[in-house]
Design a protein around this motif. Sequence first.
Motif, short mmCIF file in Angstrom:
data_model
loop_
_atom_site.label_atom_id
_atom_site.label_comp_id
_atom_site.label_asym_id
_atom_site.label_seq_id
_atom_site.Cartn_x
_atom_site.Cartn_y
_atom_site.Cartn_z
N MET A 1 0.97 -1.15 0.00
CA MET A 1 0.19 0.03 -0.03
C MET A 1 0.70 1.15 0.07
N ARG A 2 1.96 1.38 0.73
CA ARG A 2 2.75 2.30 0.51
C ARG A 2 3.40 2.87 -0.66
N ARG A 3 3.89 1.88 -1.34
CA ARG A 3 4.01 2.02 -3.09
C ARG A 3 2.93 2.65 -3.73
N THR A 4 1.89 2.08 -3.46
CA THR A 4 0.66 2.85 -4.27
C THR A 4 0.50 4.21 -3.83
N LEU A 5 0.82 4.50 -2.61
CA LEU A 5 0.73 5.97 -2.20
C LEU A 5 1.71 6.89 -2.72
N ASN A 6 2.91 5.98 -2.78
CA ASN A 6 4.09 6.94 -3.64
C ASN A 6 3.66 7.01 -4.96
N VAL A 7 2.95 6.25 -5.74
CA VAL A 7 2.51 6.51 -7.09
C VAL A 7 1.51 7.68 -7.19
N ILE A 8 0.72 7.75 -6.17
CA ILE A 8 -0.20 8.95 -5.98
C ILE A 8 0.55 10.16 -5.89
N ARG A 9 1.59 10.20 -4.98
CA ARG A 9 2.43 11.28 -4.87
C ARG A 9 3.27 11.48 -6.19
N LEU A 10 3.65 10.71 -6.74
CA LEU A 10 4.50 10.83 -8.27
C LEU A 10 3.46 11.50 -9.22
N GLN A 11 2.19 11.03 -9.30
CA GLN A 11 1.30 11.71 -9.97
C GLN A 11 1.21 12.98 -9.78
N LEU A 12 1.00 13.65 -8.40
CA LEU A 12 0.50 14.73 -8.16
C LEU A 12 1.76 15.78 -8.06
N ILE A 13 2.84 15.32 -8.21
CA ILE A 13 4.16 16.07 -8.17
C ILE A 13 3.99 17.44 -9.06
N ASN A 14 3.40 17.22 -10.50
CA ASN A 14 2.88 18.50 -11.18
C ASN A 14 1.58 18.67 -10.74
N ARG A 15 1.07 19.37 -10.01
CA ARG A 15 -0.17 19.73 -9.42
C ARG A 15 -1.04 20.19 -10.66
N GLN A 16 -0.66 21.04 -11.56
CA GLN A 16 -1.44 21.67 -12.36
C GLN A 16 -2.02 20.50 -13.50
N THR A 17 -1.28 19.34 -13.51
CA THR A 17 -1.92 18.24 -14.41
C THR A 17 -3.37 17.79 -14.04
N PHE A 18 -3.37 17.60 -12.65
CA PHE A 18 -4.73 16.85 -12.19
C PHE A 18 -5.55 17.88 -11.46
N ILE A 19 -5.10 19.04 -11.08
CA ILE A 19 -5.80 19.89 -10.34
C ILE A 19 -6.20 21.46 -11.04
N TRP A 20 -5.16 22.06 -11.39
CA TRP A 20 -5.36 23.36 -11.88
C TRP A 20 -5.89 23.50 -13.30
N VAL A 21 -5.27 22.66 -14.17
CA VAL A 21 -5.71 22.91 -15.53
C VAL A 21 -7.16 22.33 -15.72
N ILE B 1 -9.34 8.75 -9.60
CA ILE B 1 -10.69 8.55 -8.74
C ILE B 1 -10.86 9.81 -8.04
N ILE B 2 -9.53 10.24 -7.17
CA ILE B 2 -9.53 11.45 -6.36
C ILE B 2 -9.97 12.76 -7.14
N ALA B 3 -9.25 12.84 -8.28
CA ALA B 3 -9.34 14.05 -9.18
C ALA B 3 -10.73 14.09 -9.72
N SER B 4 -11.39 12.97 -10.23
CA SER B 4 -12.80 13.00 -10.74
C SER B 4 -13.71 13.25 -9.50
N THR B 5 -13.47 12.54 -8.44
CA THR B 5 -14.44 12.95 -7.40
C THR B 5 -14.39 14.38 -6.93
N LEU B 6 -13.24 14.97 -7.05
CA LEU B 6 -13.25 16.54 -6.77
C LEU B 6 -13.97 17.23 -7.76
N MET B 7 -13.94 16.72 -8.95
CA MET B 7 -14.41 17.61 -10.10
C MET B 7 -15.95 17.40 -10.11
N GLY B 8 -16.49 16.16 -9.68
CA GLY B 8 -17.97 15.53 -9.51
C GLY B 8 -18.44 16.70 -8.55
#
Length: 116
Positions: free
Chosen positions: A1-21, A92-99
């Motif tokens: 599970m820890r490595r899965t959380l690391n992947v989430i952190r890896l995806q969110l390093i560039n926050r504009q991709t999943f949040i701001w844009v 899922i997290i990003a789409s939940t926030l958008m929903g």
Amino acid sequence: MRRTLNVIRLQLINRQTFIWVPLIILGAATAISILIYGMIPDDIAIYGGGGQAPLWYFFAIGISAMTLTFPFSQAMSITRREFFLGTMLTAIIASTLMGILFLIGGGSKSPRTATA
């Protein structure tokens, strides 16, 4: 599970991709839709497709996730399964926030549609 959380952190390093844009795209699509709705006579029912714009962006992000972050995950000794699960959880997290934003935006009715 820890490595899965690391992947989430890896995806969110560039926050504009999943949040701001996606938020900028949603705001711009909403503003353009409101401008177009202002030009339509009052007696015509108004249905727009501006809410689809962030969804198409998320489609493009999903395709590009493999080329942008997958090589880094392999360098971090993360398995393909962990990468897949972490990327899906990020989506899922990003789409939940958008929903939630869609629900908030859809809760207020415009004066034209409230009388129909």
